[in-house]
Enzyme design. Structure first.
Site, short mmCIF file in Angstrom:
data_model
loop_
_atom_site.label_atom_id
_atom_site.label_comp_id
_atom_site.label_asym_id
_atom_site.label_seq_id
_atom_site.Cartn_x
_atom_site.Cartn_y
_atom_site.Cartn_z
N SER A 240 13.48 12.14 55.11
CA SER A 240 14.40 11.10 55.56
C SER A 240 15.72 11.22 54.83
O SER A 240 15.90 12.08 53.97
CB SER A 240 13.79 9.72 55.31
OG SER A 240 13.72 9.48 53.92
N LYS A 241 16.63 10.32 55.20
CA LYS A 241 17.99 10.39 54.64
C LYS A 241 17.99 10.38 53.13
O LYS A 241 18.85 10.98 52.50
CB LYS A 241 18.85 9.20 55.12
CG LYS A 241 18.79 8.92 56.60
CD LYS A 241 17.80 7.79 56.89
CE LYS A 241 16.77 8.25 57.92
NZ LYS A 241 15.49 7.57 57.85
N ARG A 242 17.02 9.69 52.56
CA ARG A 242 17.09 9.60 51.10
C ARG A 242 16.78 10.94 50.42
O ARG A 242 16.92 11.07 49.22
CB ARG A 242 16.18 8.47 50.60
CG ARG A 242 14.76 8.82 50.36
CD ARG A 242 13.90 7.58 50.15
NE ARG A 242 12.57 7.81 50.67
CZ ARG A 242 11.67 8.56 50.05
NH1 ARG A 242 11.95 9.10 48.89
NH2 ARG A 242 10.49 8.77 50.58
N GLY A 244 18.54 13.45 51.13
CA GLY A 244 19.80 14.18 51.27
C GLY A 244 20.12 14.47 52.72
O GLY A 244 19.54 13.85 53.61
#
Length: 469
Positions: A240-242, A244
């Site tokens: 996911s976005k977290r 990167g």
RNA sequence: GGCCCCAUCGUCUAGAGGCCCAGGACACGGCCCUCUCAAGGCUGAAACACGGGUUCGAAUCCCGUUGGGGCCA
């Protein structure tokens, strides 16, 4: 005769296309191309609150960049779920008429209560079936699911996966406000688009028995399924976005060639012996959905960059130039007008860069004169005997009859000898003066590409000792 | 919580009972090459989650445990 292969990629436009979606799209595309079938793009935009036009454009843009072209789909009308509500309604009526679905008016409070009770008993919550035989004509529409028995998903990747009907319930096809649910839309879309193989993420495996029951209630034949494992972050949780950058365009912006991205994504969960680098044609020829692994794979930037490097290193000059030019411009640098000279420059740069961004960075001195010099090296090289050596060099270079790399090397070797130095001494001095750095492509190639005039100008522009940064 | 999926070097994977005291690739270490940096060549360290079976023989088959993921809520 088996019907022609038809597969689809069905993203929700609730964000950019991320690498997981890109891989699903790629595997569908490869499957279609391998079997000479059709690849369809469908936009699942029933979640109107989170779906946007910008996201659709962005997904389309990302797929085009990756070169995953579709036979059917946007901008042609009819490939967005919001344009297909008549179909959902029509199929819902058919199910009601056939007695395979029924309306339910159980209040949410009652359902909640039953859910909690089931939870307390440590059982799977199943709808009680209270409205099954009530003959209601309004409310939420539920599919009649047999209480006993099992439904088997014959998955191309996982094999036979059995689900007990006691774990399933009379799920809702259409909510009481008239909106169809996700699983229902998918079934209707897939049958009406005559999809033969549903290739999608593992997260849908648990939904599949519900969908199969719906196909059967509709009296449609069930397609083949292949559920591929998801892409994981370094901590093994779903990427996911977290973790990167995960959007496809982030990789494009970082200067990863599309072919490298495709190659990397294909190798994530799929392999063909020991081969690592595949041309697109090879991918299409060799791809086999049955060879796709069942376990999740961690997204590894480092290996992606290695592949990117392989592509940059071996790509023919013209396509490489076409890819690089936008990045030169983006850096605010001047693109050399002479294409064969540019090709020469790229040849000295390509094995030194993992991405197109990096390539422009390591070759920056080709496109502009050094604006500064590496301080530590300048303090050492531009002092003491440095200026005198540079002067000797300039004199020698002015007299070189032929401005080619071998000729230049000859001059350097002769001068080195005369000065009682090692080649590295003059090479580094020149490198710093001409590129501003202590690392660059072979210095004689650099000088040859820069030309006599530019080289001499740069050698003459070296700052006085101590004046550099 | 219930159900489902998954499990080989740090990572991607090869391996479909003997070819495996486990092969390749990335990353990492060493050496060589060398005008710098790369690239390249050689080389090193590095894994079958655990426990039971089945079998003459298991990374490969079965069961369980553990761990991770997903779906439903």
């Amino acid at each position: 005769m088996t019907p022609p292969v038809r597969v689809r990629f069905a993203p929700s436009p609730t964000g950019h296309l991320h690498v997981g979606g890109a891989r699903t799209a790629l595997f569908n595309w490869l499957f279609a191309r391998h079997h000479g079938g059709a690849y369809i793009l469908r936009i699942e935009d029933t979640d109107r609150s989170r779906s946007t036009e910008e996201n659709i454009d962005s997904i389309v843009d990302a797929l085009r960049w990756l070169g995953l072209d579709w036979e059917e789909g946007p901008p042609t009308a009819g490939y967005r779920q919001t344009e297909r509500f008549d179909l959902y309604r029509e199929h819902a009526s058919r199910l009601v008429a056939a007695g395979r679905a029924y309306y339910c008016d159980c209040p949410p409070a009652l359902l909640d209560e039953q859910r909690k009770a089931a939870e307390a008993r440590k059982e799977t919550f199943r709808y009680s079936g209270r409205c099954r035989e009530r003959g209601l004509t309004a409310g939420a529409l539920r599919l009649r699911v047999p209480d006993e028995g099992t439904t088997v998903v014959n998955d191309l990747i996982h094999g036979a996966v059995t689900f007990d009907h006691r774990q399933l319930d009379d799920w809702i096809l259409v909510r009481s406000d008239g909106t169809p649910t996700y699983n229902f839309c998918v079934v209707v879309d897939d049958v009406t688009m005559r999809i033969t193989h549903v290739i999608r993420g593992n997260d849908h495996l648990s939904n599949t028995p519900k969908q199969i029951l719906c196909y059967e209630a509709l009296d449609y034949s069930v397609p083949e399924f292949a559920h591929m494992a998801m892409i994981l972050g370094p901590d093994r949780s779903r990427l996911s976005k977290r973790h990167g950058a995960t959007s496809v365009q982030a990789f494009r912006d970082a200067g990863i060639p599309a072919d490298a991205m495709v190659n990397y994504l294909a190798r994530l969960g799929w392999s063909h012996g020991d081969q690592e680098v595949f041309s697109r044609a090879e991918l299409v020829e060799l791809f086999d959905i049955k060879a796709v692994g069942a376990s999740g794979a961690i997204f590894d930037h480092t290996k992606l960059e290695w592949l990117s490097h392989q592509y940059i290193k071996t790509m023919p000059a013209a396509p490489l130039a076409a890819l690089v030019i936008p990045f030169i411009e983006r850096a605010g640098l001047a693109v050399p007008s002479d294409r064969s000279r540019l090709a020469g420059m790229l040849d000295t740069l390509r094995e030194r860069a993992k991405t197109l961004v990096e390539l422009v960075e390591v070759g920056r001195f080709y496109f502009e004169r050094p604006r500064q010099y590496e301080a530590k090296a300048a303090a050492e090289l531009f002092t003491g005997a440095g200026p005198a050596r540079l002067a000797r060099l300039v004199t020698a270079l002015e007299a070189v009859p032929e401005w080619t790399a071998p000729a230049l090397e000859g001059v350097f070797r002769v001068l080195t000898e005369a000065l009682g130095l090692k080649l590295v001494d003059l090479a580094q001095l020149t490198r710093l003066a001409v590129t501003g750095r202590t690392a660059s492509p072979p210095i004689f190639d650099v000088l040859a590409l820069l030309g006599r005039e530019e080289t001499l100008a740069r050698l003459g522009a070296v700052p006085a000792a101590g004046a550099s940064t």
